[in-house]
Design a protein around this motif. Sequence first.
Motif, short mmCIF file in Angstrom:
data_model
loop_
_atom_site.label_atom_id
_atom_site.label_comp_id
_atom_site.label_asym_id
_atom_site.label_seq_id
_atom_site.Cartn_x
_atom_site.Cartn_y
_atom_site.Cartn_z
N LEU A 37 -42.34 -54.90 56.75
CA LEU A 37 -40.98 -55.44 56.69
C LEU A 37 -40.93 -56.90 57.12
CD1 LEU A 37 -39.03 -52.35 58.07
CD2 LEU A 37 -38.81 -53.33 55.77
N GLN A 38 -41.72 -57.28 58.11
CA GLN A 38 -41.73 -58.66 58.61
C GLN A 38 -42.38 -59.63 57.64
OE1 GLN A 38 -43.76 -58.13 62.37
NE2 GLN A 38 -41.83 -58.16 63.51
N LEU A 39 -43.43 -59.21 56.97
CA LEU A 39 -44.18 -60.10 56.10
C LEU A 39 -43.60 -60.24 54.71
CD1 LEU A 39 -47.87 -59.28 57.09
CD2 LEU A 39 -46.42 -61.17 57.86
N GLN A 40 -42.63 -59.42 54.42
CA GLN A 40 -42.01 -59.47 53.10
C GLN A 40 -41.23 -60.79 52.95
OE1 GLN A 40 -40.05 -55.97 50.86
NE2 GLN A 40 -38.76 -56.52 52.55
N VAL A 41 -41.47 -61.48 51.87
CA VAL A 41 -40.81 -62.76 51.64
C VAL A 41 -39.49 -62.53 50.93
CG1 VAL A 41 -41.00 -65.01 50.52
CG2 VAL A 41 -43.02 -63.93 51.50
N VAL A 42 -38.42 -63.02 51.56
CA VAL A 42 -37.08 -62.94 50.97
C VAL A 42 -36.52 -64.35 51.00
CG1 VAL A 42 -34.77 -61.95 51.15
CG2 VAL A 42 -36.76 -60.60 51.83
N ALA A 43 -36.13 -64.84 49.82
CA ALA A 43 -35.58 -66.20 49.74
C ALA A 43 -34.26 -66.26 50.49
CB ALA A 43 -35.39 -66.60 48.29
N LYS A 44 -34.07 -67.36 51.21
CA LYS A 44 -32.85 -67.55 52.00
C LYS A 44 -31.63 -67.59 51.07
CE LYS A 44 -31.63 -69.98 56.12
NZ LYS A 44 -32.02 -71.03 57.03
N GLY A 45 -30.64 -66.82 51.40
CA GLY A 45 -29.40 -66.79 50.63
C GLY A 45 -29.45 -65.87 49.42
N SER A 46 -30.61 -65.28 49.12
CA SER A 46 -30.68 -64.40 47.96
C SER A 46 -30.26 -62.99 48.36
CB SER A 46 -32.10 -64.37 47.39
OG SER A 46 -32.98 -63.74 48.29
N SER A 47 -29.89 -62.21 47.35
CA SER A 47 -29.53 -60.82 47.63
C SER A 47 -30.82 -60.03 47.90
CB SER A 47 -28.80 -60.20 46.44
OG SER A 47 -29.70 -60.02 45.36
N ARG A 48 -30.69 -58.91 48.50
CA ARG A 48 -31.86 -58.09 48.84
C ARG A 48 -32.31 -57.25 47.65
NH1 ARG A 48 -33.58 -58.30 53.84
NH2 ARG A 48 -34.61 -56.29 53.74
N GLN A 49 -31.68 -57.47 46.49
CA GLN A 49 -32.05 -56.72 45.29
C GLN A 49 -33.44 -57.14 44.83
OE1 GLN A 49 -29.09 -57.11 42.29
NE2 GLN A 49 -28.91 -54.90 42.09
N GLY A 50 -34.25 -56.20 44.47
CA GLY A 50 -35.60 -56.49 44.04
C GLY A 50 -36.60 -56.55 45.20
N VAL A 51 -36.12 -56.38 46.42
CA VAL A 51 -37.00 -56.37 47.58
C VAL A 51 -37.68 -55.00 47.65
CG1 VAL A 51 -37.06 -56.51 50.09
CG2 VAL A 51 -35.59 -58.04 48.81
N LYS A 52 -38.98 -55.01 47.88
CA LYS A 52 -39.75 -53.77 47.87
C LYS A 52 -39.43 -52.86 49.05
CE LYS A 52 -44.45 -52.19 47.12
NZ LYS A 52 -45.83 -52.59 46.84
N TYR A 53 -39.38 -53.44 50.24
CA TYR A 53 -39.15 -52.65 51.45
C TYR A 53 -37.76 -52.99 52.00
CZ TYR A 53 -44.27 -52.52 51.17
OH TYR A 53 -45.56 -52.37 50.74
N THR A 54 -36.90 -51.98 52.14
CA THR A 54 -35.53 -52.24 52.59
C THR A 54 -35.16 -51.56 53.90
OG1 THR A 54 -34.74 -50.43 51.20
CG2 THR A 54 -34.68 -52.66 50.27
N GLY A 55 -35.96 -50.68 54.40
CA GLY A 55 -35.66 -50.00 55.66
C GLY A 55 -36.86 -49.17 56.08
N ILE A 56 -36.77 -48.60 57.25
CA ILE A 56 -37.90 -47.84 57.80
C ILE A 56 -38.27 -46.66 56.89
CG2 ILE A 56 -38.68 -46.42 59.74
CD1 ILE A 56 -36.98 -48.21 61.56
#
Length: 147
Positions: A37-56
């Motif tokens: 979860l920490q190493l996952q790259v999420v662009a600042k201001g982008s939605s969390r859609q398309g993110v591989k890991y979203t919770g425990i």
Amino acid sequence: KRRTCQRMDWRDALAGGLSGMVTRCVVAPLDVIKIRLQLQVVAKGSSRQGVKYTGIWRTLCVIVREEGVLALWKGNLTAEFLWGGYMAAQFVTYRGFQRIFDHNNSVHASSHGQPPVEGKEGVGGGDRVQQVARDMLCGGLAGGLAS
């Protein structure tokens, strides 16, 4: 009669080492999930859609589905040695500090013409509050020194 050992007792080191290794083995999956979860790259201001890991729970399911159950213990071997060594050192220093405080209690009592107060087997120290305070101090000192 069993002779008490004033030096490091190998059983303290063994118990500490084993407890550290078992603890690490139990918490390893949570550590893997946290790191993913920490190493996952999420662009600042982008939605969390398309993110591989979203919770425990979702991260756990994705890892198990894509990599198998054993992936939850990836990289755990070196951490096992680290935790085992740390906890062995902590148990040994904890017991050593207990012996120091117990010895000082015996010396202090005898210098005032009183017999040392015996608590549990092998542990002197007076009333229960004093024993708890001593154990907390020994634990703090041992944890700090073992680090």
